[in-house]
Design an enzyme around this catalytic site. Structure first.
Site, mmCIF file in Angstrom:
data_model
loop_
_atom_site.group_PDB
_atom_site.id
_atom_site.type_symbol
_atom_site.label_atom_id
_atom_site.label_comp_id
_atom_site.label_asym_id
_atom_site.label_seq_id
_atom_site.Cartn_x
_atom_site.Cartn_y
_atom_site.Cartn_z
ATOM 1 N N GLY A 101 0.798 -1.218 0.000
ATOM 2 C CA GLY A 101 0.000 0.000 0.000
ATOM 3 C C GLY A 101 0.826 1.261 0.000
ATOM 4 N N MET A 119 -8.452 4.613 -1.302
ATOM 5 C CA MET A 119 -7.690 4.750 -2.542
ATOM 6 C C MET A 119 -8.314 3.961 -3.690
ATOM 7 S SD MET A 119 -5.369 6.809 -1.451
ATOM 8 C CE MET A 119 -4.099 6.847 -2.710
ATOM 9 N N GLY A 120 -8.686 2.707 -3.438
ATOM 10 C CA GLY A 120 -9.345 1.917 -4.472
ATOM 11 C C GLY A 120 -8.392 1.259 -5.452
ATOM 12 N N SER A 169 -9.453 -5.474 1.040
ATOM 13 C CA SER A 169 -9.585 -4.023 0.986
ATOM 14 C C SER A 169 -11.063 -3.653 1.021
ATOM 15 C CB SER A 169 -8.951 -3.470 -0.291
ATOM 16 O OG SER A 169 -9.303 -2.100 -0.455
ATOM 17 N N LYS A 197 -4.360 -12.100 2.506
ATOM 18 C CA LYS A 197 -4.520 -10.946 3.393
ATOM 19 C C LYS A 197 -5.989 -10.780 3.746
ATOM 20 C CE LYS A 197 -2.920 -6.266 4.277
ATOM 21 N NZ LYS A 197 -1.992 -5.205 3.824
ATOM 22 N N THR A 243 -7.196 -2.913 6.782
ATOM 23 C CA THR A 243 -7.830 -1.806 7.508
ATOM 24 C C THR A 243 -9.230 -2.193 7.990
ATOM 25 O OG1 THR A 243 -8.654 -0.920 5.413
ATOM 26 C CG2 THR A 243 -6.554 -0.055 6.231
ATOM 27 N N GLY A 262 -3.808 2.225 11.534
ATOM 28 C CA GLY A 262 -3.066 2.875 12.602
ATOM 29 C C GLY A 262 -3.403 2.313 13.970
ATOM 30 N N GLY A 281 -1.370 -1.179 13.404
ATOM 31 C CA GLY A 281 -1.229 -0.387 14.614
ATOM 32 C C GLY A 281 0.090 -0.496 15.338
#
Length: 345
Positions: A66, A116-117, A178, A220, A250, A271, A300
């Site tokens: 990413g 973002m895509g 995603s 993932k 995310t 994060g 994170g």
């Protein structure tokens, strides 16, 4: 020197639009990698070698996919001391991604929201960039589907990308998690995932015969999974002999950032707020998988202790993304040293 200068650089970068700052950083790292400047200025990161998925890693701290979607700054990132690099996500054809603005900082929470895509230059340019890199360490290539490919035909995109990147990858990551590509997370469903992994493993076997090497596959997954979904995914990984799993992508949850500026923006939150959810998924996976499938923990990590917590939860390796943006290159060495200290006890 990069580490000591980064707080000053970050102050300037954080005054810019988040995506513009991202592109500027990539250009600078790309140039530093091409000229060798990155190696000259980077902190020394100690070795902490290990073997995972049959691959030899210099240390267990990697760059998450990413940050470098097109593989344009591989050498620059490698010079910062990462034990492995993952680039992408790449799709068969170039695509612009979602409309801007599509990346937002939430500094009060040490977080980023992005939608973002899968913006990228397509797999052909991606492969050219990978071939041009001098880096010879462990390189993960992360693949996805084009936004306009119907979800029923998603396997076609993954199979095409796998064939194109296979000769150049240390491992290949199948990104089905995603939240920014419509319906993509449907592929985490039991039936859909079973069919996709069956097709990919068949392709992997044929490519291994063709190229004379077996390139591991890693899946993932998202943090937004209940216990039953994690169990189903783990069982499917075992059934198809998938070599690795990356936990996690995310989150769609906004519980930890309610009321903050940009908190209501659509997209995936990364994060510090995803740390606990990611660790929970890692623990559940480890309970289901035992030692059969190694886990790469991401989500994170902002300190060496955070990295150690990922390993304690069951990860074999870790990756940095948002923490690297907020903390800079010093975080890489800090994580490696903390892990090495913990293992020496």
């Amino acid at each position: 020197m990069f580490s000591s200068l980064y707080p000053l650089a970050r102050a300037s970068l954080f005054k810019m639009d988040a995506e513009d700052a991202h592109h500027l950083t990539l250009r600078m790292l790309g140039a530093a990698g091409r000229t060798g400047l990155a190696c000259a200025l980077s902190p020394r990161v100690p070795d902490a070698p290990r073997t995972v998925m049959g691959l030899s890693f210099r240390n267990p701290v990697g760059l998450a996919a990413g940050l470098d979607k097109d593989g344009a700054a591989i050498d620059g990132f490698a010079a910062l001391g990462f034990g492995f690099i993952e680039v992408g996500t790449v799709t068969p054809r170039a695509q612009p991604g979602n409309p801007r603005p599509r990346m937002f900082r939430l500094p009060e929470a040490d977080a980023i929201i992005n939608r973002m895509g899968f913006n990228n230059s397509g797999v052909d340019q991606f492969v050219k960039n990978v071939q041009a890199a001098r880096y010879r360490g462990v390189l993960g290539l992360n693949i996805g589907k084009n936004a306009d490919t119907p979800i029923e035909r998603a396997a076609d995109d993954y199979l095409y990308c796998l064939e194109r990147v296979y000769p150049f990858a240390s491992y290949v990551t199948i990104n089905i998690s995603s939240p920014n590509t419509k319906n993509l997370r449907q592929l985490q469903g039991a039936g859909e995932l079973d069919a996709l992994l069956a097709a990919l493993k068949d392709k992997q076997r044929r490519l291994a015969d063709l190229h004379g090497k077996l390139v591991p596959l890693a899946l993932k997954i998202a943090p937004d999974l209940d216990d039953e979904q994690v169990k189903e995914i783990a069982a499917t990984l075992l059934r198809h002999d998938i070599e690795g799993v990356i936990a996690t992508n995310t989150t769609l949850s906004r519980e930890a950032v309610k009321g903050l500026p940009h908190a209501d923006e659509a997209g995936g939150l990364s994060g510090r707020p995803v740390f606990d959810a990611s660790n929970a998924v890692i623990r559940k996976l480890r309970a289901e998988l035992g030692d059969a499938v190694p886990i790469i923990g991401v989500g994170g990590i902002f300190s060496g202790e955070d990295a150690r917590a990922k390993l304690a939860a069951g990860a074999a390796l870790v990756q940095l993304y948002t923490g690297f943006i907020y903390r800079g290159p010093a975080l890489v060495a800090e994580c490696v040293k903390a892990i090495a200290r913990g293992e020496a006890r």
